[in-house]
Design an enzyme around this catalytic site. Structure first.
Site, short mmCIF file in Angstrom:
data_model
loop_
_atom_site.label_atom_id
_atom_site.label_comp_id
_atom_site.label_asym_id
_atom_site.label_seq_id
_atom_site.Cartn_x
_atom_site.Cartn_y
_atom_site.Cartn_z
N TRP A 187 21.75 18.70 36.69
CA TRP A 187 20.40 19.27 36.70
C TRP A 187 19.46 18.22 37.28
O TRP A 187 19.52 17.05 36.89
CB TRP A 187 19.92 19.65 35.29
CG TRP A 187 18.46 19.98 35.32
CD1 TRP A 187 17.89 21.12 35.82
CD2 TRP A 187 17.37 19.14 34.91
NE1 TRP A 187 16.52 21.02 35.74
CE2 TRP A 187 16.17 19.83 35.19
CE3 TRP A 187 17.29 17.86 34.33
CZ2 TRP A 187 14.92 19.29 34.92
CZ3 TRP A 187 16.04 17.32 34.07
CH2 TRP A 187 14.86 18.04 34.36
N GLU A 228 22.90 23.60 36.85
CA GLU A 228 21.89 24.24 35.99
C GLU A 228 20.66 24.60 36.83
O GLU A 228 20.09 23.74 37.51
CB GLU A 228 21.49 23.28 34.86
CG GLU A 228 20.41 23.85 33.94
CD GLU A 228 20.04 22.90 32.79
OE1 GLU A 228 20.42 21.73 32.82
OE2 GLU A 228 19.34 23.37 31.86
N LYS A 230 16.66 26.23 37.34
CA LYS A 230 15.39 26.15 36.62
C LYS A 230 14.30 26.89 37.39
O LYS A 230 14.37 27.00 38.61
CB LYS A 230 15.00 24.69 36.42
CG LYS A 230 13.79 24.52 35.52
CD LYS A 230 13.78 23.17 34.84
CE LYS A 230 12.50 23.04 34.03
NZ LYS A 230 12.48 21.85 33.21
N ASP A 263 20.19 27.84 31.17
CA ASP A 263 19.40 27.34 30.04
C ASP A 263 18.38 28.43 29.76
O ASP A 263 17.64 28.84 30.67
CB ASP A 263 18.73 26.02 30.48
CG ASP A 263 17.83 25.42 29.42
OD1 ASP A 263 17.01 26.17 28.86
OD2 ASP A 263 17.91 24.20 29.19
N HIS A 266 14.79 28.48 31.08
CA HIS A 266 14.56 28.30 32.51
C HIS A 266 14.35 29.58 33.30
O HIS A 266 14.66 29.65 34.48
CB HIS A 266 15.73 27.53 33.12
CG HIS A 266 15.78 26.10 32.68
ND1 HIS A 266 16.60 25.16 33.25
CD2 HIS A 266 15.08 25.45 31.72
CE1 HIS A 266 16.43 24.00 32.65
NE2 HIS A 266 15.52 24.14 31.72
N HIS A 290 22.87 26.33 27.97
CA HIS A 290 22.02 25.44 27.18
C HIS A 290 21.21 26.35 26.28
O HIS A 290 20.41 27.15 26.78
CB HIS A 290 21.07 24.63 28.06
CG HIS A 290 21.67 23.36 28.55
ND1 HIS A 290 20.97 22.46 29.32
CD2 HIS A 290 22.90 22.81 28.35
CE1 HIS A 290 21.75 21.42 29.59
NE2 HIS A 290 22.93 21.62 29.02
N ASP A 298 9.21 26.26 29.42
CA ASP A 298 10.45 25.59 29.03
C ASP A 298 10.13 24.45 28.07
O ASP A 298 10.32 23.28 28.37
CB ASP A 298 11.13 25.05 30.31
CG ASP A 298 12.38 24.26 30.01
OD1 ASP A 298 13.15 24.69 29.15
OD2 ASP A 298 12.57 23.20 30.65
N ASP A 300 11.37 23.66 25.17
CA ASP A 300 12.49 23.09 24.42
C ASP A 300 12.20 22.93 22.94
O ASP A 300 12.49 21.90 22.34
CB ASP A 300 12.93 21.76 25.06
CG ASP A 300 13.66 21.99 26.36
OD1 ASP A 300 14.76 22.56 26.32
OD2 ASP A 300 13.11 21.65 27.43
N ASP A 331 20.11 22.33 23.74
CA ASP A 331 19.20 21.53 24.57
C ASP A 331 17.76 21.76 24.12
O ASP A 331 17.08 22.64 24.63
CB ASP A 331 19.36 21.91 26.05
CG ASP A 331 18.51 21.04 26.95
OD1 ASP A 331 18.01 20.00 26.48
OD2 ASP A 331 18.32 21.40 28.13
C1 RNT Z 1 15.62 20.36 31.72
C2 RNT Z 1 17.01 20.81 31.56
C3 RNT Z 1 18.02 19.74 31.24
C4 RNT Z 1 17.51 18.70 30.27
C5 RNT Z 1 18.56 17.75 29.74
C6 RNT Z 1 17.97 16.58 29.05
O1 RNT Z 1 14.72 21.38 31.84
O2 RNT Z 1 17.07 21.80 30.59
O3 RNT Z 1 19.18 20.32 30.80
O4 RNT Z 1 16.85 19.28 29.18
O5 RNT Z 1 19.41 17.39 30.75
ZN ZN Z 2 18.94 22.44 29.90
#
Ligand code: RNT
Ligand code: ZN
Length: 423
Positions: A187, A228, A230, A263, A266, A290, A298, A300, A331
């Site tokens: 990523w 990955e 986004k 993820d 994303h 994720h 995003d 998290d 994640d």
């Molecule tokens: C970031 C991605 C990625 C990170 C990690 C730390 O938006 O989700 O996966 O969160 O690699």
């Molecule tokens: Zn991620």
């Protein structure tokens, strides 16, 4: 009523709708979920000399006391989390968590990291019988210009390609040492804050960079490189190089070398990864996830036992994802509350949602759908929501030798008082 009796009674309720709860619990115990090391230190890692900013469009907010500052502290915190979470686990490391010491020759830059810089992590995993996943770190580094694998500067791009190749070698080492496949996720936060003048060039360079990274030798049964995607990040709002179409197309065109990773933070807010899982599994034999929680973006946030987490887990279970076709990783990173608690709450919630999916009479529901019995399907699905699931979850925790809900928070408080507060 004693907990054992409550379980027996709940077990009967589920047997009444054709569900064998012991079978469900036994299945869940075999499926490893990858625990992300970066919740413990706000994604800082150990490889940068100064406490530089977190870059790449991701952000931790909050300064709750007790952040892990050293490998020893992080390992102790991970141990605490492991002791609070039921089920099988894997560890998920980022390259920035390399451990440099006198024995292995001290600090090197990311293009030069080697398996020896992860030997201590291998020992840690071996002692705990854990597999290990891995991530190259294409952010929080002076060589982000701000682009990495898509940079127009050939020297910069080369540096990051070398980093990616080094990570393939480290992933192969982790898999061989630990006897479990290593999911290696690519990523980058590459993108632009404002309207770009060239959207294709960076993507062509990104594609070429991934091609070069994946030209490094590895056993695809052991190392599972992922791409990955986004939608956008903070500071890179206008354009993301590794967009959904780019990443998915790359994975689709290179199925013999890598797998796609979604993820759930994303995507646009009304898109749901639960619906994308069966879509991808129609074409890919294996995918990676994720699991996170985006709040408006995003962000998290810690994973909750909310509708979309339940729906994601339902799709994993229904699509046979627990038999190896879905690699599940966590994640999220919250620095505003006790980090160990945050870690454990998210992990426990994913386990809880998977168990809930496993005690759902999925075949019967599917038959109702296929018979167009939509009235009954709605009634059944609604009634399932008030089944005595909490008693099954408690029993699962007991069988896994971890505290049931309501009995682990004191442990968090004690750890905070005795360990975290002293940092
Ligand atoms: C970031 C991605 C990625 C990170 C990690 C730390 O938006 O989700 O996966 O969160 O690699
Ligand atoms: Zn991620």
């Amino acid at each position: 009523m004693a907990s054992k009796e409550r379980f027996e009674s709940a077990k009967e309720c589920y047997a009444g709708i054709g569900v064998d709860v012991q079978k469900a619990m036994d299945k869940l115990k075999t499926v490893p979920i990858s625990l992300h090391c970066w919740q413990g230190d706000d994604v800082r890692g150990f490889d940068q000399k100064s406490d530089g900013p977190l870059t790449g469009g991701i952000q931790t907010t909050g300064n709750y006391p007790g952040r892990a500052r050293t490998p020893e502290e992080l390992m102790a915190d991970i141990d605490k989390v492991l002791s609070l979470c039921p089920g099988a686990k894997k560890l998920n490391l980022h390259a920035s968590y390399a451990i440099f010491d006198e024995e292995n020759g001290g600090w090197v830059d990311r293009d030069k990291i080697e398996p020896k810089h992860f030997k201590k992590w291998v020992d840690f995993c071996k002692e705990r019988n854990l597999g290990c996943d891995f991530n190259p770190t294409f952010f929080s580094h002076p060589k982000c210009d701000p682009l990495t694998l898509s940079s127009p500067d050939e020297e910069t791009r080369k540096f990051w390609i070398e980093h990616g190749k080094a990570c393939i070698r480290i992933s192969q080492y982790l898999a061989e040492e630990l006897g479990q496949p290593c999911v290696m996720n690519i990523w980058t936060g590459d993108g632009y804050k404002d309207v770009p003048a060239d959207r294709k060039g960076p993507r062509e360079r990104y594609k070429d960079s991934i091609d070069q990274i994946l030209s490094e030798e590895y056993d695809f049964n052991l190392v599972k490189p992922c791409i990955e995607s986004k939608v956008f990040g903070i500071g890179v709002e206008a354009y993301t190089v590794g967009s959904s179409e780019f990443s998915l197309s790359y994975a689709a065109m290179n199925k013999d070398k890598c797998i796609p990773l979604m993820d759930n933070g994303h995507y646009h807010p009304t898109e749901v990864v639960s619906d994308k899982i069966p879509a991808l599994l129609t074409f890919f034999p294996e995918i990676a996830l994720h699991v996170t929680r985006g709040v408006r973006w995003d962000s998290d946030h810690v994973v909750l036992f909310d509708d979309e987490t339940k729906e994601i887990c339902k799709e994993i279970v229904r699509c046979g994802g627990l038999d190896g076709s879905v690699n599940i990783a966590l994640d999220y990173f919250d620095a505003s509350i006790n980090r160990i608690s945050a870690w454990a709450v998210g992990f426990r919630n994913v386990q809880k949602a998977l168990l809930l999916a496993l005690v759902t009479p999925n075949d019967d529901l599917k038959a109702l759908q296929d018979n167009s019995s939509f009235t009954e399907l709605m009634v059944k699905q609604e009634e399932l929501k008030t089944m005595p699931f909490g008693d099954i979850w408690d029993e699962y925790c007991r069988q896994c030798n971890v505290a049931v809900d309501g009995e682990w928070f004191d442990d968090i408080l004690a750890y905070e008082r005795d360990i975290l507060a002293e940092r």
